[in-house]
Scaffold this active site. Structure first.
Site: not given
Length: 232
Positions: A189-191
């Protein structure tokens, strides 16, 4: 032979960075199954999810130096003019930022958005708030690449999220990079933020699903002819 090729083409390979995690989940499943048999099957579900998380599918990338390709799978969460992080040394003027948020079900292999040369790589420690929030660009742990392209320098920033605790980057300064080439991975989970200089026009909308190495998120020119692709 046809059936074999169908199965081979359907199964997506797991990136080598995921091997230890998949193995750990499998061993844990065996231990839990020895304690209480139904727990084995629950553990196997998590093992399969872990393998799915670390999948590394082939992508077909448009080969056009005027196009900016999505560096990540996920949802386009922001399209706005923002001052780039200071560590990138891209100046104090606002640049077009396009953000792609990856949830725990997206492929987390990151790819270069444009062809060029990696000028610098800058890591910055930080917190782990939800990567979908705008303040994550400033507060969270991140790793930024500056790439010299035919349209000037662009920034690509890997941002850790609420669950992510490890940013991986196997690129090096002064190395050439092709659009769609794998350069890193973020766990769980990240960006990804892409900072673009003047002349870039967005080609995606907020909430749109982007595919790393394939989706065109911005363009530096219009009225283009046929576009060739490269498989990697």
């Amino acid at each position: 032979m046809s059936l074999f090729n169908t199965v081979r083409n359907t199964i997506v390979p797991v990136h080598k960075e995921g091997y230890p995690f998949v193995a750990a989940f499998f061993v844990a499943s065996l231990v839990l199954g020895w304690i209480f048999k139904p727990l084995f099957w629950i553990g196997m579900i998590f093992t399969l999810w872990c393998a799915y998380f670390f999948r590394d599918p082939e992508r077909v990338t448009p080969q056009d130096d005027d196009l900016v390709i999505s560096p990540a799978d996920g949802k386009v969460s922001a399209i706005q003019m923002v001052t780039p992080p200071a560590e990138l040394n891209l100046g104090s003027e606002p640049m077009l930022r396009i953000s792609v948020f990856m949830n725990v079900f997206n492929c987390h292999v990151n790819r270069a958005p444009m062809r060029g040369r990696i000028v610098s790589i800058n890591y910055r420690s930080g917190s782990f708030v939800n990567a979908e929030l705008d303040k994550a660009s400033e507060d969270n742990e991140r790793n930024g690449l500056v790439i010299e392209t035919g349209h000037g320098q662009i920034g690509v920033v890997q941002i850790a999220g609420l669950v992510a605790r490890r940013i991986l980057c196997w690129a090096n300064p002064n190395e050439p990079v092709d659009a769609g080439e794998r350069f890193g991975l973020i766990r769980f989970g990240s960006r990804l933020d892409v900072f673009l200089p003047a002349g870039a026009a967005p080609r995606v909308s907020l909430g749109q699903t982007a595919v790393a190495g394939e989706t065109v998120i911005a363009e530096f020119a219009s009225a283009k002819g046929p576009i060739i692709s490269r498989r990697s």
